[in-house]
Motif scaffolding. Structure first.
Motif, short mmCIF file in Angstrom:
data_model
loop_
_atom_site.label_atom_id
_atom_site.label_comp_id
_atom_site.label_asym_id
_atom_site.label_seq_id
_atom_site.Cartn_x
_atom_site.Cartn_y
_atom_site.Cartn_z
N UNK A 349 0.84 -1.19 0.00
CA UNK A 349 0.00 0.00 0.00
C UNK A 349 0.88 1.24 0.00
N UNK A 369 -2.99 -7.00 -7.25
CA UNK A 369 -3.72 -7.40 -6.04
C UNK A 369 -4.14 -8.86 -6.05
N UNK A 373 -2.87 -11.32 -2.70
CA UNK A 373 -3.64 -11.89 -1.58
C UNK A 373 -3.19 -13.31 -1.25
N UNK A 378 -3.61 -8.61 5.21
CA UNK A 378 -3.58 -7.62 6.29
C UNK A 378 -4.99 -7.38 6.79
N UNK A 385 -13.32 -1.85 7.17
CA UNK A 385 -12.87 -1.39 5.85
C UNK A 385 -12.81 -2.52 4.83
N UNK A 386 -12.65 -3.75 5.33
CA UNK A 386 -12.52 -4.88 4.42
C UNK A 386 -13.87 -5.45 4.01
N UNK A 388 -17.62 -5.29 2.55
CA UNK A 388 -18.48 -4.46 1.69
C UNK A 388 -19.91 -4.97 1.61
N UNK A 402 -12.74 -13.54 -4.87
CA UNK A 402 -11.53 -12.71 -4.92
C UNK A 402 -10.28 -13.56 -4.82
N UNK A 428 -22.39 -5.19 9.98
CA UNK A 428 -22.47 -4.04 10.88
C UNK A 428 -23.05 -4.41 12.25
N UNK B 179 -8.59 5.52 1.98
CA UNK B 179 -8.36 4.35 2.83
C UNK B 179 -9.13 3.15 2.30
N UNK B 180 -10.39 3.37 1.91
CA UNK B 180 -11.20 2.24 1.46
C UNK B 180 -10.75 1.71 0.10
N UNK B 182 -7.70 1.73 -0.84
CA UNK B 182 -6.51 0.94 -0.51
C UNK B 182 -6.93 -0.42 0.02
N UNK B 183 -8.01 -0.45 0.81
CA UNK B 183 -8.44 -1.70 1.41
C UNK B 183 -8.90 -2.70 0.34
N UNK B 184 -9.37 -2.19 -0.79
CA UNK B 184 -9.77 -3.11 -1.86
C UNK B 184 -8.60 -3.97 -2.31
N UNK B 185 -7.42 -3.38 -2.29
CA UNK B 185 -6.23 -4.12 -2.67
C UNK B 185 -6.04 -5.33 -1.75
N UNK B 186 -6.37 -5.15 -0.48
CA UNK B 186 -6.20 -6.24 0.49
C UNK B 186 -7.16 -7.39 0.21
N UNK B 187 -8.26 -7.08 -0.50
CA UNK B 187 -9.18 -8.15 -0.84
C UNK B 187 -8.83 -8.77 -2.19
N UNK B 189 -8.69 -7.07 -5.02
CA UNK B 189 -9.38 -6.42 -6.14
C UNK B 189 -8.53 -5.24 -6.59
N UNK B 190 -8.68 -4.87 -7.89
CA UNK B 190 -7.89 -3.73 -8.34
C UNK B 190 -8.25 -2.49 -7.54
N UNK B 200 -16.60 1.73 -3.41
CA UNK B 200 -16.39 2.19 -2.05
C UNK B 200 -17.37 3.30 -1.69
N UNK B 206 -21.72 5.66 4.34
CA UNK B 206 -22.12 5.11 5.65
C UNK B 206 -21.22 5.66 6.75
#
Lengths: 551, 363
Positions: A349, A369, A373, A378, A385-386, A388, A402, A428, B179-180, B182-187, B189-190, B200, B206
């Motif tokens: 990142x 990406x 993974x 992380x 944040x992870x 959706x 994914x 949530x 931030x969100x 960037x978080x897509x990368x962790x999943x 996804x591009x 996002x 929300x």
């Protein structure tokens, strides 16, 4: 000063009251700690004091809450603003203005105090909280501990009789937490302020409490009493109390100092314990395991002379780190020491400004990406944040897609980590600990050999933390390498094989947990402090050793 | 914490003075299309910003305004190229294929000849708008907009707070998006591209909603919206004065803008304004609020405002006296020249760089 008379609160749409049978009184000038596991309604009780429950949140409040003689049924939060100061969990969402001095004055302006009074009180508060050097600073540029102090200061200036705090030290590093607690201590002693606060990290606050209100379980009526008495029966307790319970000390010690005075016999016993001599590395069984794994030829992650420049700030400079499979590393250090930046550069990142980061033989920030993974996962500070999707099932299906894993892989992990969560639950609606477990399952779906966690125990109670420890231990045993950035010294002591201390972007210590934390006053866990000079880290170890020597 | 001789941190200029100065420079920019004068105006405001802006997050917005101004010029030129221009010209630079349009779209042209005259005209026009934007950016960088809102009359205070809150929310919203993504990368996804941004969107909204609710709770608990009891008569008078005043302002403006109403326009406008101000003043009684260390309007503030107003007035005068110099011709094309005394007038705008307090000395 605060009186609850048979209070119960039912939120709209909820079948059961969130809290009920709340009946206690907080006398003037006392510091009262509200303790209990997650989800028992601590925040609801705190909100009822400031009148935000039910005026702001909705719901039905039965019974009566009075603060300084004012009934919260007839007084709205804004009409209680001059007697109750409230600071919520996240100081950033509390700030209305953008500089420190204006923020301190804001509450008084709303109450219509005279300009000269305001001026005097702002200066007094700046001195009281040690903020004088920061008076013109924009709030966004302050550190976490400073922001928390500004938030406390901003509700102190109207001179409220009561201060209500929700988790004031949870997000702070040990030193910043001490800073905030010292301020609270001073307010109680010098100004006679009544403080009611909720906090998960009891090891930090229990010694300052005059009384403890314990909410043992959801819907159960609270128990009020002397901290030592309440801790004897509480389902949540800090390590010092755990050790006291183990050794059968009565009354229970609450501070490291009390415990150390009584620890003579225990130390004697432990000295005789087999193979745990004084000063020897306390890590034996785990180091051997790690050693066996480290026979692997390639490390899973490596940073060499890594430097990261952020704006004008040197976030990391010349960091070297090698992560071998099966190893658990705790990254520790002040807020802003570069822990998150290091984790972020390991997942690509953040681009290194010089030096190299390698995962196996891949450079993280150049890896697409989709491939990344499978090499590293992380779990960010805010696990949300992870996530959706709007149901757990949809989240799991997306994670399988994914990661290119077989359908059902993620769901199986969720069932393992979070038994009892149904497919239709909205992420949530999960508790903090459950959400963390879900995010962990999502990340683990791709089976990354390297797992990174950023502040995993923020907002977790002791039970959720214990579950996390079990899960992480099992993952390490399977050969995953784990790196966690944390302020929680007890967690680090519990699971880390190695501790890396960062300060201002540089590694200042890197070695086996026992060696690093024992020598540091702020990063040593309570058990270490109590049983010094012997090198014990956790209650679990002590218990095991006692059992063995008793045999 | 820190000691030593330190001048009061608040010896700043009144934010209103900076805004008036910058808006006056902007007004001056609307009086001319001479690119040399406009460039001079931009340099003057940029010099003052460079020497007098404090080191705060909002003062870094100047760069964003400059970029926006450049974009405006480019868009204006793009329109002139694609849609053509009513300016007659003979120096054809290139000819784009023209798109035949149906009869009902007469008067609109797509493609066709691009002349040097049309481009020059568009450039001058775009530059004028860009100068105006850069002046607003200068005001933004020099004075914290939320401090300006603090100087609003009491009755408008609650509205002012809403604006301040919105202003502070924008940066955190941008941080959330980053931030969100960037978080897509962790999943896996591009993390780039438009789709990522759209996905996002919902979590960001929300998050923003949750933060606003938390902030509203905090503000409520800190006494926001406490009001004093006022007698019903005062309340009614306030409503009548404010409403009547605003109506008067509308009617007066209409009168001023139409040919027939010139006679009654100005008096009605002024009367309406007076009534509205009285209403605001009276409405302020309902608010209990007091002000902490309000900014003082001192001699320096007067000097700063005067320098800006002088530039605007002198350029307006010049535009009336010598329109040719301030509006260099495009048909036929002539090289613009720098008219001497209007240029000297623009330099008056540099006064704040010498009279305003230096932020670097203060901290």
């Amino acid at each position: 000063m605060i009186r609850f008379e048979d209070v119960s609160v039912t939120y709209d749409g909820a079948a059961e009251p969130t809290v009920q049978g709340i009946d206690f009184e907080v006398p003037e000038g006392e510091l009262v700690l509200l303790a209990g596991p997650s989800g028992v309604g601590k925040s609801t009780v705190l909100g009822a004091v400031s009148g935000l429950v039910p005026h702001f949140t909705g719901g039905t409040l039965r019974g009566r809450v009075t603060v300084a003689g004012r009934d919260t049924r007839t007084h709205k939060p804004r009409e209680l603003a001059d007697v109750v100061g409230t600071v919520g969990q996240d100081p950033l969402s509390h700030f209305v203005t953008d500089t420190v001095e204006d923020e301190l004055a804001y509450g008084m302006e709303s109450l219509g105090l005279a300009p000269d009074v305001m001026r005097r009180r702002v200066e007094e508060t700046l001195d009281l909280l040690g903020l004088a050097g920061l008076r013109d600073r924009p709030i966004a540029t302050l550190s976490g501990g400073q922001q928390q102090r500004v938030a406390i200061g901003s509700v102190l200036t109207p001179h409220p009789g009561v201060l209500v705090l929700d988790e004031p030290t949870s997000a702070l590093d040990p030193a910043a937490a001490e800073e905030v607690l010292a301020v609270l201590q001073r307010l109680v002693h010098d100004l006679g302020t009544t403080v009611l606060m909720a906090e998960h990290r009891l090891e930090r606050v229990i010694q300052y409490a005059d009384q403890v209100v314990l909410l043992p379980a959801p819907g159960a009526s609270p128990l009020l009493g002397d901290p030592a008495e309440v801790m004897a029966v509480s389902p949540v307790y800090p390590p010092v109390v755990a050790l006291g319970r183990l050794a059968g000390w009565t009354p229970l010690p609450l501070t490291v100092r009390d415990a150390r005075r009584r620890a003579g016999d225990l130390k004697q016993q432990l000295r005789n314990a087999p193979d745990k001599g004084r000063g020897e590395p306390r890590d034996k069984p785990r180091t051997t395991r790690a050693r066996k794994r480290s026979a692997h030829p390639t490390p899973v992650g490596r940073a060499e002379a890594l430097s990261v420049l952020r704006g004008r700030v040197q976030a990391l400079s010349h960091v070297d780190l090698t992560i071998t499979p099966g190893e658990t590393i705790a990254l520790m250090g002040r807020n802003g020491a570069g822990k998150s930046t290091l984790l972020n550069s390991l997942v690509g990142l953040v681009k290194p400004s010089s030096g190299t980061v390698l995962l196996g033989d891949a450079t993280p920030h150049r890896t697409p990406p989709k491939d990344l993974v499978r090499k590293v996962g992380l779990v960010p500070q805010e696990p949300r944040d992870l996530l959706y999707a709007d149901t757990v099932a949809a989240e799991c299906a997306a994670a399988d897609r994914d990661a290119g894993a077989d359908p059902g892989t993620c769901r199986a992990l969720v069932t393992e980590l979070l038994p009892g969560v149904t497919d239709g639950t909205h992420p949530r609606d999960l508790s903090e600990g459950q959400r963390l477990a879900l995010a962990l399952a999502v990340v683990l779906t791709a089976r990354p050999p390297l797992l990174l966690l950023d502040e995993p125990t923020r907002g977790l109670d002791y039970a959720a933390k214990a579950r996390l420890v079990t899960v992480l231990r099992a993952l390490a045993a399977e050969g995953h390498a784990i790196v966690l950035a944390t302020h929680d010294v007890e967690l680090a002591a519990e699971i880390a094989h190695r501790v890396v201390l960062l300060a201002e972007g540089e590694v200042i210590a890197d070695g086996p947990t026992a060696d690093v934390v024992v020598s540091s006053p702020s990063f040593a866990p309570q058990v270490t402090k109590i049983l010094a000079p012997q090198h014990w880290l956790t209650v679990t170890e002590v218990r095991a050793a006692l059992r063995e020597s008793g045999r | 914490m820190d000691s030593g001789p330190r001048r009061r941190g608040r010896a700043q200029l009144h934010p209103g003075a900076w805004w008036l100065w910058a808006l006056a420079l902007g007004t001056a920019a609307t009086r001319t299309t001479n690119p040399l004068l406009l460039a001079l105006l931009i340099s003057v405001s940029a010099y003052v910003v460079a020497t007098r802006r404090p080191d705060t997050p909002w003062s870094r917005s100047y760069g964003a305004f400059v970029k926006l101004a450049l974009a405006v010029i480019l868009i204006r030129l793009g329109f002139a190229i694609v849609l053509g221009s009513p300016i007659p010209g003979t120096n054809t630079l290139l000819t784009l294929p023209e798109l035949p349009l149906p009869a009902w779209a007469q008067g609109i042209r797509l493609g066709g000849e691009v002349t040097a005259e049309a481009l020059t005209f568009a450039l001058y026009d775009g530059l004028r708008l860009a100068t105006l934007l850069i002046c607003v950016g200068a005001a933004n960088a020099l004075a914290n907009p939320s401090r300006l809102l603090k100087s609003l009359p009491g009755a408008l205070y609650e509205m002012g707070v809403a604006v301040v809150v919105a202003l502070t929310f924008a940066p955190s919203l941008i941080a959330d998006v980053q931030r969100l993504r960037a978080a897509r990368r962790l999943r896996g996804r591009p993390d780039q591209g438009v789709r990522g941004l759209l996905q996002v969107g919902l979590p960001v909204l929300e998050g923003a909603l949750e933060r606003s609710v938390a902030l509203a709770a905090a503000m409520d608990a800190r006494g926001y919206g406490r009001t004093a009891q006022v007698p019903p008569a005062v309340r009614r008078t306030t409503a009548a004065l404010t409403l009547g005043g605003l109506l008067g302002v509308c009617a007066g403006t209409y009168g001023l803008l139409t040919a027939e109403g010139a006679a009654y326009g100005l008096p009605v406008l002024l009367a309406g304004l007076a009534a509205a101000l009285a209403g605001l003043k009276l409405g302020g009684r309902r608010s209990l609020r007091t002000r902490y260390r309000p900014d003082r309007w001192d001699v320096r503030a007067w000097l700063v405002v005067a320098s800006g107003v002088a530039v605007a007035a002198l350029l307006a005068l010049a535009a009336a006296r010598d329109p040719a110099a301030l509006h260099p011709g495009v048909v036929p094309l002539v090289a613009p020249t720098l008219p001497l005394w209007p240029a000297a007038a623009v330099l008056l705008g540099l006064v704040p760089a010498f009279v305003a307090p230096d932020p670097k000395e203060l901290s």
